[in-house]
Write an enzyme that holds these catalytic residues in place. Structure first.
Site, PDB file in Angstrom:
ATOM      1  N   GLU B  60       0.703  -1.142   0.115  1.00  0.00           N
ATOM      2  CA  GLU B  60       0.057  -0.026  -0.089  1.00  0.00           C
ATOM      3  C   GLU B  60       0.760   1.348   0.157  1.00  0.00           C
ATOM      4  OE1 GLU B  60      -0.812  -2.611   1.657  1.00  0.00           O
ATOM      5  OE2 GLU B  60      -2.747  -3.150   0.918  1.00  0.00           O
ATOM      6  N   HIS B 129     -11.316  -5.400   9.470  1.00  0.00           N
ATOM      7  CA  HIS B 129     -11.576  -5.310   8.126  1.00  0.00           C
ATOM      8  C   HIS B 129     -12.950  -4.599   8.025  1.00  0.00           C
ATOM      9  CE1 HIS B 129      -8.676  -8.178   7.458  1.00  0.00           C
ATOM     10  NE2 HIS B 129      -8.699  -8.122   6.334  1.00  0.00           N
TER      11      HIS B 129
END
Ligand SMILES: Cc1ncc(C[n+]2csc(CCOP(=O)(O)OP(=O)(O)O)c2C)c(N)n1
Ligand SMILES: Cc1ncc(C[n+]2csc(CCOP(=O)(O)OP(=O)(O)O)c2C)c(N)n1
Ligand SMILES: [Mg+2]
Ligand SMILES: [Mg+2]
Lengths: 332, 337, 332, 337
Positions: B60, B129
């Site tokens: 990322e 998540h």
């Protein structure tokens, strides 16, 4: 190295002048910082001892043809080597409105969009992923150009460095990573911070073309980089170049005194200044082949001192940013 | 007008803009060959090719850095986070770099990039998540934060985000992604309709989703839909709520809610997850600071529980705000004083 | 390998049983996920095909003497290999109050503090830095113990991995990094994501002891790790162990169908199931030296199926967490 | 009582606790051989040795991970961020791991660690090194966020933070680090005094730094000192402000400010830097939501400019809140209806 016999005299005379001008420019900064009445606050990181790297490498770029570069916070020399006017650079360091970043960035955040200098960054390793993007854009546009990223040995212990090098190699983007290995990250030596002290070897993890060179010899640096950049433009791929160097001053102007107490000896510094000064090494080579004379050395030094003082004068004569600047440039 | 799912509206926005503008490209994990984790980018690789649909390693930091550099160089990258939760490893690149570059270099550069991905709670994805962390980004000057609630805004705000010259964090509602148009039409006719073509929705203009007279419900993203459901329930009791969708957190349009409160004199502010130091706190504070003399009762804030998201379905459903919580809050404010 | 002739039969019979039990446990999970009425939601990542790694390695640890381990989200097998009761593991996967994490974690967040299992984590690479801390604590307390960290090939492209390995080697902590190289990170192959596809070689960047082994052969895995762990306890230092393996199911239960369309062929999967099944490979070895018989194989399989059903029954009979659990365990 | 500088009080807290408790250790960049970037840990390496004073590479992710793992294993690490700004590269470890581990594993583990470092604006460190980002952490359940304003709290909250069984983010005020005791005594006698010995300050108890009757000023960290300076100025005009230092953002004690407002009926909330979605928004919102009928005027929020921190001294001084802004806000609330 063989090359050193026959190199272009004018080029190197210019490089020599640039190195001396950078050195004197930063000595002027340091004095101003210590005098404390020129607007310099915060951090001031000097490049003294490492000049051959910025000058030799940026001097190998075609900034008018799309080559570009990005650096970390030890960034004055990058701008000056690219030919940015000293006045606005000094004014930025002093927080003046005429500064290259309008006085909003300061010493750590010098830049020059026109010259392809995408700026100096303060977060260790933070500039490295951005270089991937600069190089990706060159690939995207099918430019025969390279993006150079300057960073220190400390950056290699940031995760950002590793994610970036892997992606650069995967995408074969023309990014040239220039490690300024000056042996220390603040007060921490390579030995105390890298499990593998051969920093070029660390990059085998990315199968990237790589080389380690003497960063104190301007001829070595420039001739090597000229070749590397030419190859990168023919066959786009990233390259990792380790330049062995040394920092003559403290990490920042503030720890000038502390350094010899906590992490390195005065003797070590003196030894480096005596034998590894890129300016002295260049002078020797240029005297040898008649490019320089003792008289010319004195003349260049005096011009550099005068130029540095002129830059400071420009800054001193400049206004601080007007209050309305506070709210500008947050969004476009 | 076409009735679309939220995910299809997002995809349409990206695809149309990529066709219009050569400088736009998409980079992220599984966006290409895999056709997108949730198939948002189905067919993109085939249409636009490898250079513009960039599959990446699980990196990322590298993805965002690639976006920043390319944007500074004049392209318009769209950086997909498989889930917006995965922006946390790249937080430094986003808030210390993308957000600050323009300012700290005195305006010499611009960073026209979009950082986007599905966000929000639910679906039993548990603690790491299943989060709505938009306030974390909205607190940083230099970023714009956009939270579409409807399919029309999913496309319209996407178009505007791609064209904006600043870094934009596009917070997409995973809960809305797959909702069938029919289901939305049942909540409010027209709710799933997406205007054809080049219809960017401006930032900083809250949207009055439903007019009402008795109370103003301010929400954004999925919670704006929940607010409409609450309004339907309230209407049965003869309580008419005005539902305002903020659409964007930065820039934040408070004029629209404040004008509404001048009329209703009561306000409920809704946020999906953590109340403490969340976006609804800013909205509630501004309503009371700026609308003090219009309020007949204290502002009611409806938020999720201040806990990491639990996995078990029964606990999870207790952890985020829903239409019944909104109804209860409305009744509290009407009972107030 | 020579070792395989003379290995301890009981140990390996037990390992064989564990592998079969894990396989059947997860097949039961998958069926329950597909039936959809047992409380399983969110993600379900199965270990099928990789069992020899968890069993062979955790089987080499002295969990009662301070050895510990940590894993990623593909974590059911870690707990079962350590001897955690199947019921609470299944109950966790189904979100029940009797689950090892009280139903708050689910499939990705199995743990067992008593067995030294510090949990499964959902952020790729996120568990790796924590392993540094576990091993640092062992060094701090001068324990003759090791901390094992299980992770996938995708983790190596997260910066966290690189910061961690460097620090582990600098501090010489007893961390054993176990790479489960199954060739893919979701739908992305090693070739498409690692510039250097020799993942063990990548670790030379840290001068760390390292080795690549066949992760499908339980004997290879266990005998190698026994030796490595013994050495680590004598001379504390980290170790990187790459286990070559293969994932038989989709990345998650959800992309079971999609996988063969977008990133690998049915043939590739069938080939692996035919020739690289750790259970079949173990069976062959154990039949060879008489540890197993065909009858015993059937018996073990049936027991495993029964155990899996019993675990699911335990879960089905268990209550969901009470509402007041919502606010518990945020702070202590 | 001893009169100490803030930095010396912090150091005393760490040193005394390390002497008391073998399981406490300090890890960070330049904490050992360099004696601490600002010499907070001067002499620590010599006293406690390499195992307990751990010099690290520039690897914030590794530093926090080391802390989390060691804490789960039963030690009490103190992770120093050279500046709290440098916690952004480690953001994922902090908010996705340290904060969530206890909950997502159903309470099987605890994570008794301190993440600390100098924070806040000023000193011409410009955009990337001059921020007050405490709200970014305070929004995440599982973390405690502590912001000492005085030398006494610098030591007292440090002791409590180290002994707390949860991950604690200790937001230290760089602006306060080097302030001389005399300068503090001039603002308010006793302000620099630090009680001897083992005097932990409990979390979640706001501190009434100065009593008053006309208006309640709520602040924390350096701004609490600024609020005292403002109160001194106001007193000259016969306006008596009650100054409340929140001390900790999570847990947040609103009972103390709300009780004060019952008396003063007016409130000013002060925060060092960005107002939008900042900590003061939560405080202002709760005051109006819970103290609605006690308020005679709208809550006034005093915050810094919503811009990255500029370098030039003159711009910088315009970018954060100061005592004059507080005085002006107090006068606004008194002028109000
Ligand atoms: C992420 C991060 N951590 C810590 C710092 C503080 N810091 C600034 S410069 C520096 C040393 C960097 O050394 P190196 O990369 O070798 O560059 P050099 O200063 O030697 O040129 C440190 C630790 C920072 N700016 N960013
Ligand atoms: C930081 C982060 N990015 C993306 C994801 C989404 N994701 C979950 S698992 C996975 C693949 C990981 O592959 P690997 O590490 O090889 O482990 P495997 O699944 O093969 O066992 C991805 C991309 C994530 N969880 N965390
Ligand atoms: Mg260095
Ligand atoms: Mg894998």
């Amino acid at each position: 190295m063989a090359k050193q016999a026959n190199f272009d005299k004018e080029t190197y005379l210019h490089f020599y002048e640039q190195m001396v001008h950078i050195r004197e420019f930063e000595e002027e900064c340091l004095r101003a910082f210590q005098r404390g009445n020129h607007g310099i606050g915060g951090y001031l990181h000097l490049y003294s001892g490492e000049e051959a790297i910025a000058v030799g490498i940026i001097g190998a770029l075609e900034l008018d043809k799309g080559d570009c570069f990005i650096g970390h916070y030890r960034d004055h020399a990058y701008a000056l080597a690219a030919g940015s006017a000293p006045g606005p650079v000094m004014a930025e360091i002093c927080g003046k409105y005429t500064g290259c970043s309008k006085g909003k960035g300061g010493s750590m955040h010098i830049c020059d969009a026109e010259k392809g200098f995408y700026g100096g960054y303060g977060i260790v390793g933070g500039n490295v992923p951005i270089a991937l993007g600069l190089a990706y854009a060159q690939k995207y546009r099918k430019q025969a150009a390279v993006s150079v990223c300057f960073f220190g040995d400390g950056s290699m212990n940031q995760g950002a460095f590793h994610e970036t090098l892997n992606m650069c190699q995967l995408y074969k983007v023309p990014a040239l990573f220039v490690l300024e290995n000056n042996g220390y990250a603040m007060g921490t030596s390579i030995e105390r911070s890298h499990a593998n002290t051969d920093l070029t070897d660390r990059v085998s993890s990315y199968n990237m073309n790589r080389k380690k060179i003497d960063g104190q010899n301007i001829v070595t640096v420039h001739e090597e980089v000229k070749q590397i950049v030419a190859d990168m433009k023919k066959n786009p791929a990233p390259f990792f170049l380790e330049c062995d160097t040394y920092r003559f001053h403290g990490h920042g102007a503030a720890d000038e005194a502390k350094q010899t107490v906590v992490y390195r000896t005065k003797a070590e510094i003196e030894e480096a200044k005596a034998n590894r000064d890129p300016i002295a090494i260049a002078a020797e080579l240029l005297l040898e082949n008649g490019t320089l004379t003792d008289a010319l050395i004195v003349k260049i030094h005096d011009e550099a001192v005068a130029a540095a003082k002129a830059a400071m004068q420009f800054s001193d004569d400049s206004p601080v940013p007007p209050a309305e600047e506070l709210l500008k440039d947050v969004y476009i | 007008m076409a009735k679309l799912r939220y995910i299809d509206a997002l995809a349409q926005g990206i695809r149309e803009e990529m066709r219009r503008d050569e400088s736009v490209f998409l980079v992220g994990e599984e966006v290409g060959q895999y056709q997108g984790t949730l198939e948002l980018s189905k067919g993109f690789l085939e249409e636009f090719g490898k250079l513009r649909i960039v599959d990446t390693p699980i990196s990322e930091v590298g993805i965002i850095g690639l976006g920043i550099g390319a944007a500074m160089a004049g392209l318009r990258p769209i950086c997909e986070m498989m889930r917006l939760d995965f922006a946390t490893p790249a937080f430094d690149q986003i808030v210390q770099h993308a957000a600050k570059i323009r300012y700290m270099f005195g305006g010499q550069f611009k960073v026209p990039m979009v950082i986007r991905g599905p966000s929000g709670v639910g679906l039993q994805l548990s603690a790491q998540h299943s989060q709505a962390i938009e306030a974390t980004f909205a607190h940083y000057p230099g970023l714009k934060v956009v939270c579409p609630a409807t399919p029309a805004d999913a496309k319209g705000l996407m178009l505007t985000a791609i064209r904006d010259d600043n870094p934009v964090v596009m917070v997409e509602s995973l809960r809305m992604y797959m909702v069938k148009p029919d289901a939305l039409e049942k909540i409010q006719p027209g709710l799933s309709e997406v205007p054809e073509g080049d219809t960017g929705v401006p930032f900083g203009q809250a949207n009055i989703l439903r007019e009402g007279t008795d109370v103003t419900i301010v929400a954004y993203s999925w919670m704006a839909i929940k607010a409409l459901e609450a309004a339907n329930i309230l209407a049965k009791d003869g309580i008419f709520a005005e539902v305002i969708d903020l659409r964007t957190l930065t820039p934040l349009d408070m004029a629209t809610p404040l004008a509404s409160i001048k009329k209703t004199h009561r306000a409920v502010v809704v946020q999906e997850q953590w109340g403490l130091y969340g976006a609804a706190a800013e909205v509630s504070a501004q309503i009371a600071e700026r609308g003090f003399y219009d309020l007949d009762a204290p502002v009611q804030r409806v938020t999720g529980a201040f806990v990491p998201m639990p996995y078990a379905k029964n606990l999870e459903s207790l952890a985020f705000a829903n239409e019944n919580d909104i109804v209860a809050a409305v009744k509290r404010t009407l009972g107030g004083k």
